[in-house]
Design a protein around this motif. Structure first.
Motif, short mmCIF file in Angstrom:
data_model
loop_
_atom_site.label_atom_id
_atom_site.label_comp_id
_atom_site.label_asym_id
_atom_site.label_seq_id
_atom_site.Cartn_x
_atom_site.Cartn_y
_atom_site.Cartn_z
N CYS A 10 52.04 -57.48 -31.06
CA CYS A 10 50.94 -56.51 -31.04
C CYS A 10 49.56 -57.14 -30.97
CB CYS A 10 51.00 -55.61 -32.29
SG CYS A 10 52.40 -54.48 -32.29
N SER A 11 49.47 -58.45 -30.79
CA SER A 11 48.16 -59.10 -30.82
C SER A 11 47.28 -58.70 -29.65
CB SER A 11 48.31 -60.62 -30.87
OG SER A 11 49.04 -61.08 -29.74
N SER A 12 47.88 -58.30 -28.53
CA SER A 12 47.09 -57.94 -27.35
C SER A 12 47.98 -57.17 -26.38
CB SER A 12 46.53 -59.19 -26.66
OG SER A 12 47.59 -60.01 -26.18
N GLY A 13 47.39 -56.75 -25.28
CA GLY A 13 48.14 -56.20 -24.16
C GLY A 13 48.97 -54.98 -24.49
N ILE A 14 50.20 -54.96 -23.98
CA ILE A 14 51.08 -53.80 -24.11
C ILE A 14 51.40 -53.51 -25.57
CG2 ILE A 14 53.38 -52.91 -23.58
CD1 ILE A 14 53.26 -54.60 -20.98
N GLY A 15 51.64 -54.54 -26.36
CA GLY A 15 51.98 -54.34 -27.76
C GLY A 15 50.88 -53.66 -28.54
N ARG A 16 49.65 -54.15 -28.36
CA ARG A 16 48.53 -53.55 -29.07
C ARG A 16 48.28 -52.12 -28.59
NH1 ARG A 16 44.85 -56.09 -32.16
NH2 ARG A 16 43.04 -54.85 -32.81
N ASP A 170 69.49 -44.20 -28.64
CA ASP A 170 69.09 -44.34 -27.24
C ASP A 170 68.51 -45.72 -26.98
OD1 ASP A 170 69.64 -41.60 -26.40
OD2 ASP A 170 67.94 -41.03 -27.65
N VAL A 171 68.69 -46.20 -25.76
CA VAL A 171 68.13 -47.49 -25.34
C VAL A 171 67.42 -47.29 -24.01
CG1 VAL A 171 68.62 -49.89 -24.72
CG2 VAL A 171 69.99 -48.75 -26.50
N ALA A 172 66.16 -47.68 -23.95
CA ALA A 172 65.37 -47.52 -22.72
C ALA A 172 64.69 -48.84 -22.36
CB ALA A 172 64.32 -46.44 -22.90
N LEU A 173 64.56 -49.07 -21.07
CA LEU A 173 63.86 -50.25 -20.55
C LEU A 173 62.53 -49.83 -19.94
CD1 LEU A 173 66.95 -51.87 -18.90
CD2 LEU A 173 65.38 -53.19 -20.33
N ILE A 174 61.48 -50.55 -20.27
CA ILE A 174 60.16 -50.36 -19.65
C ILE A 174 59.96 -51.51 -18.66
CG2 ILE A 174 57.70 -50.07 -20.04
CD1 ILE A 174 59.37 -47.91 -21.38
N GLU A 175 59.67 -51.18 -17.40
CA GLU A 175 59.60 -52.20 -16.35
C GLU A 175 58.24 -52.16 -15.66
OE1 GLU A 175 64.32 -52.01 -15.12
OE2 GLU A 175 62.89 -50.71 -14.11
N ALA A 227 51.89 -48.38 -22.25
CA ALA A 227 52.08 -47.84 -23.60
C ALA A 227 52.44 -46.37 -23.58
CB ALA A 227 50.81 -48.06 -24.44
N ALA A 228 51.89 -45.63 -22.64
CA ALA A 228 52.20 -44.21 -22.55
C ALA A 228 53.68 -44.00 -22.28
CB ALA A 228 51.36 -43.55 -21.45
N ASP A 229 54.28 -44.83 -21.43
CA ASP A 229 55.71 -44.71 -21.17
C ASP A 229 56.54 -45.19 -22.35
OD1 ASP A 229 55.84 -43.38 -18.76
OD2 ASP A 229 55.82 -45.18 -17.55
N VAL A 230 56.05 -46.18 -23.07
CA VAL A 230 56.74 -46.62 -24.28
C VAL A 230 56.85 -45.46 -25.27
CG1 VAL A 230 56.62 -48.14 -26.30
CG2 VAL A 230 56.08 -49.06 -24.03
N VAL A 231 55.75 -44.78 -25.50
CA VAL A 231 55.75 -43.65 -26.43
C VAL A 231 56.61 -42.51 -25.89
CG1 VAL A 231 54.31 -41.91 -27.57
CG2 VAL A 231 53.52 -44.27 -27.41
N ASN A 232 56.54 -42.26 -24.59
CA ASN A 232 57.36 -41.21 -24.00
C ASN A 232 58.85 -41.49 -24.21
OD1 ASN A 232 55.17 -39.77 -23.04
ND2 ASN A 232 55.25 -40.64 -20.99
N ALA A 233 59.25 -42.73 -24.00
CA ALA A 233 60.65 -43.10 -24.19
C ALA A 233 61.07 -42.93 -25.64
CB ALA A 233 60.89 -44.54 -23.74
N PRO A 244 59.99 -47.62 -14.57
CA PRO A 244 59.13 -48.52 -13.78
C PRO A 244 57.69 -48.03 -13.86
CG PRO A 244 60.38 -47.08 -12.33
CD PRO A 244 60.87 -46.80 -13.72
N VAL A 245 56.75 -48.92 -14.16
CA VAL A 245 55.37 -48.52 -14.39
C VAL A 245 54.45 -49.21 -13.40
CG1 VAL A 245 53.58 -48.16 -16.13
CG2 VAL A 245 55.95 -48.47 -16.86
N GLY A 246 53.74 -48.41 -12.61
CA GLY A 246 52.79 -48.96 -11.65
C GLY A 246 53.38 -49.09 -10.25
#
Length: 274
Positions: A10-16, A170-175, A227-233, A244-246
């Motif tokens: 969570c220090s930066s980027g997607i995690g934060r 459930d198990v989801a992959l963010i790509e 992050a929006a897709d992480v929360v959606n999943a 797949p994102v982007g």
């Protein structure tokens, strides 16, 4: 009852960005990083707890998971986000660097998965969100070690999804494709630390400037979009297997279906043009 999530890296980027997005949705967030000084400001937000967690340290993993279960009694979602990208031609990457890449990107998530699954099974509920990459679906020259770790994450997630389905998990992959974040700084440092054999300078000319392949340039996306897709999943009662994102990630999905001879031809042409 408030939902709870444990997030690594969570220090930066997607995690934060993911920690912020979950907090905005009023989840109780356990935000972790190797150095808690990097996430102190997250800890100032209501509903956020911070903890030191090195995913390569089994004792760290056990300590944080036990703390969360003691304090909250449940883990509704695990987000395996911590990771980095070891780029470079396969021959030029040392075996120690390959081992470190897999320890962080594959064995680390595996440690977390093993730690949270017993509690999720007892409740017959939970979601595991594994942050992968478009490079976990299609490998390109100069990404063999990083892609290998993400291919491993994809395969492990696909198997796990069907192993735990009967327990309501459930198990989801963010790509994501390229993301505007400090990830690209790590990429540059990883390339700079290689002991070059001298055989692949044409590839270095393509990859040394990370911006040229999307980092911070055309096709790059903001961490908040991922992050929006992480929360959606995490929030969905029936999350998709893959997000797949982007634009580059979505193009990469299509690229998987190219005949191998055609994909190889594309890279041969790129090498000549480079």
């Amino acid at each position: 009852m408030e939902r709870t999530v444990l997030i690594t890296g969570c220090s930066s980027g997607i995690g934060r960005a993911s920690a912020e997005a979950f907090l905005d949705e009023e989840w109780t967030v356990y935000a972790t990083a190797r150095n808690t000084a990097d996430i102190e400001t997250l800890g100032e937000r209501e509903g956020c707890r911070i903890a030191t967690l090195d995913v390569t340290d089994g004792d760290d993993v056990e300590r944080v998971v036990d703390r969360m279960l003691d304090e909250e009694g449940r883990i509704d979602c695990l987000v395996n986000n911590a990771g980095y990208g070891q780029l470079g031609p396969v021959e030029d990457v040392s075996s120690d660097a390959v081992r470190e890449q897999f320890d962080v990107n594959v064995f680390g998530p595996h440690r977390l998965i093993k730690a949270v699954l017993p509690a999720m099974r007892r409740r017959e509920d939970g979601t595991i969100v594994n942050v992968s990459s478009v490079l976990g679906r299609i490998a390109v020259p100069g990404t063999g070690v990083y892609s290998g770790s993400k291919f491993a994450m994809e395969g492990m997630s696909d198997a796990l999804r069907n192993e735990v389905r009967e327990y309501g998990i459930d198990v989801a992959l963010i790509e994501p494709g390229p993301v505007d974040s400090m990830f690209e700084d790590r990429v540059e440092s990883e390339l700079g630390g290689l002991d070059r054999s001298g055989a692949y300078e044409s590839f270095y000319s393509l990859y040394e400037d990370y911006d040229a392949v999307g980092g911070g340039g055309v096709g790059a996306i903001a961490p908040e979009e991922v992050a929006a897709d992480v929360v959606n999943a995490a929030s969905s009662t029936e999350p998709a297997a893959r997000y797949p994102v982007g634009p580059i990630a979505k193009a990469g999905e299509l690229g998987r279906y190219l005949p191998t001879w055609l994909a190889d031809g594309v890279w041969s042409l790129a090498k000549k043009l480079g």
